[in-house]
Design a protein around this motif. Structure first.
Motif, PDB file in Angstrom:
ATOM      1  N   LEU A  58       0.833  -1.200   0.000  1.00 48.37           N
ATOM      2  CA  LEU A  58       0.000   0.000   0.000  1.00 48.37           C
ATOM      3  C   LEU A  58       0.870   1.253   0.000  1.00 48.37           C
ATOM      4  CD1 LEU A  58      -2.766   1.357   0.137  1.00 48.37           C
ATOM      5  CD2 LEU A  58      -2.665   1.104   2.627  1.00 48.37           C
ATOM      6  N   ALA A  59       1.931   1.254   0.784  1.00 51.34           N
ATOM      7  CA  ALA A  59       2.831   2.413   0.838  1.00 51.34           C
ATOM      8  C   ALA A  59       3.429   2.701  -0.533  1.00 51.34           C
ATOM      9  CB  ALA A  59       3.942   2.174   1.864  1.00 51.34           C
TER      10      ALA A  59
ATOM     11  N   VAL B 275       0.670   4.200  -2.800  1.00 51.18           N
ATOM     12  CA  VAL B 275       0.369   5.596  -2.482  1.00 51.18           C
ATOM     13  C   VAL B 275       1.501   6.499  -2.958  1.00 51.18           C
ATOM     14  CG1 VAL B 275       0.053   7.239  -0.573  1.00 51.18           C
ATOM     15  CG2 VAL B 275      -1.184   5.059  -0.563  1.00 51.18           C
TER      16      VAL B 275
ATOM     17  N   THR C 212      -1.786  10.926   8.659  1.00 49.96           N
ATOM     18  CA  THR C 212      -2.314   9.793   7.896  1.00 49.96           C
ATOM     19  C   THR C 212      -1.541   9.625   6.599  1.00 49.96           C
ATOM     20  OG1 THR C 212      -4.517   9.992   8.857  1.00 49.96           O
ATOM     21  CG2 THR C 212      -4.363   8.878   6.731  1.00 49.96           C
TER      22      THR C 212
ATOM     23  N   LEU D 238       0.647   6.365   5.615  1.00 50.19           N
ATOM     24  CA  LEU D 238       0.396   5.620   4.376  1.00 50.19           C
ATOM     25  C   LEU D 238       1.652   5.530   3.521  1.00 50.19           C
ATOM     26  CD1 LEU D 238      -3.112   7.027   3.436  1.00 50.19           C
ATOM     27  CD2 LEU D 238      -2.587   4.672   4.109  1.00 50.19           C
TER      28      LEU D 238
ATOM     29  N   GLN E  25       0.734   2.430   8.182  1.00 49.55           N
ATOM     30  CA  GLN E  25      -0.701   2.191   8.212  1.00 49.55           C
ATOM     31  C   GLN E  25      -1.056   1.337   7.006  1.00 49.55           C
ATOM     32  OE1 GLN E  25      -3.293   5.630   7.993  1.00 49.55           O
ATOM     33  NE2 GLN E  25      -4.793   4.580   9.262  1.00 49.55           N
ATOM     34  N   GLU E  26      -1.269   0.064   7.257  1.00 48.67           N
ATOM     35  CA  GLU E  26      -1.555  -0.880   6.181  1.00 48.67           C
ATOM     36  C   GLU E  26      -3.051  -1.144   6.014  1.00 48.67           C
ATOM     37  OE1 GLU E  26       0.360  -2.467   3.850  1.00 48.67           O
ATOM     38  OE2 GLU E  26       2.009  -1.183   4.493  1.00 48.67           O
TER      39      GLU E  26
ATOM     40  N   PRO F 219      -5.999   1.310   6.240  1.00 49.97           N
ATOM     41  CA  PRO F 219      -6.690   2.578   6.461  1.00 49.97           C
ATOM     42  C   PRO F 219      -8.207   2.433   6.314  1.00 49.97           C
ATOM     43  CG  PRO F 219      -5.728   2.546   4.294  1.00 49.97           C
ATOM     44  CD  PRO F 219      -5.271   1.294   4.985  1.00 49.97           C
TER      45      PRO F 219
ATOM     46  N   THR G 224     -10.757   6.965   3.698  1.00 48.55           N
ATOM     47  CA  THR G 224      -9.434   7.479   3.327  1.00 48.55           C
ATOM     48  C   THR G 224      -9.036   6.970   1.948  1.00 48.55           C
ATOM     49  OG1 THR G 224      -8.753   7.613   5.632  1.00 48.55           O
ATOM     50  CG2 THR G 224      -6.998   7.560   3.989  1.00 48.55           C
ATOM     51  N   LEU G 225      -9.235   5.669   1.712  1.00 43.48           N
ATOM     52  CA  LEU G 225      -8.917   5.097   0.400  1.00 43.48           C
ATOM     53  C   LEU G 225      -9.816   5.681  -0.691  1.00 43.48           C
ATOM     54  CD1 LEU G 225      -8.293   1.347   1.284  1.00 43.48           C
ATOM     55  CD2 LEU G 225      -6.607   3.156   0.880  1.00 43.48           C
TER      56      LEU G 225
END
Length: 148
Positions: A13-14, A17, A54, A58, A63-64, A66, A70-71
């Protein structure tokens, strides 16, 4: 936001993003210099209150999982389907579409010459394979150089 940093989003996810921020930042939004500006731009555009903390979590993988809101705000801001973040089972086709979108933006901004892409299409399969290998090698060397 400058040149395309990676050819496609990573698996985490990181990484996804970060790829969005570096490659699909909306042209009508001022490029962010930090997480505060990133969060502010997303909040202004979507109406969803997202904090700089946040965004930092991310981007750094802290934060895996959320919240869906937020998504949804991220998907709306960057113009990607919610499945981009990995729970729709369709990540690879989405990644390919987003890579092409980022490439198109690079051409529109004059960072990649359109005639280069046209020439690539005109190459024989053998010559295209050689160019493919050169590009992949250059990308790997560039990634390694940035890590060191």
């Amino acid at each position: 936001m400058g040149t395309v940093q990676e050819t496609s989003p990573g698996a985490s996810l990181a990484e996804r993003v970060e790829w969005l921020i570096r490659n699909l930042w909306p042209a009508d939004a001022e490029p962010p210099r930090n997480n505060v500006e990133t969060a502010g731009a997303i909040a202004r555009a979507t109406g969803e209150d997202i904090s700089s903390t946040t965004v930092w979590k991310l981007r750094t993988g802290r934060q895996e999982n959320p919240q869906l809101k937020t998504l949804t705000a991220l998907a709306t801001f960057f113009g990607v389907p919610i499945g981009y973040f990995g729970f729709a089972g369709e990540a690879r086709p989405i990644d390919d579409d987003l890579t092409l979108q980022a490439l198109r933006r690079e051409v529109e901004q004059g960072l990649i010459r359109p005639e280069v892409l046209r020439a690539l299409v005109d190459l024989s399969p053998e010559a295209r394979w050689i160019v493919d290998e050169m590009i992949l090698g250059a990308a790997a060397a560039d990634r390694n150089r940035r890590v060191i």
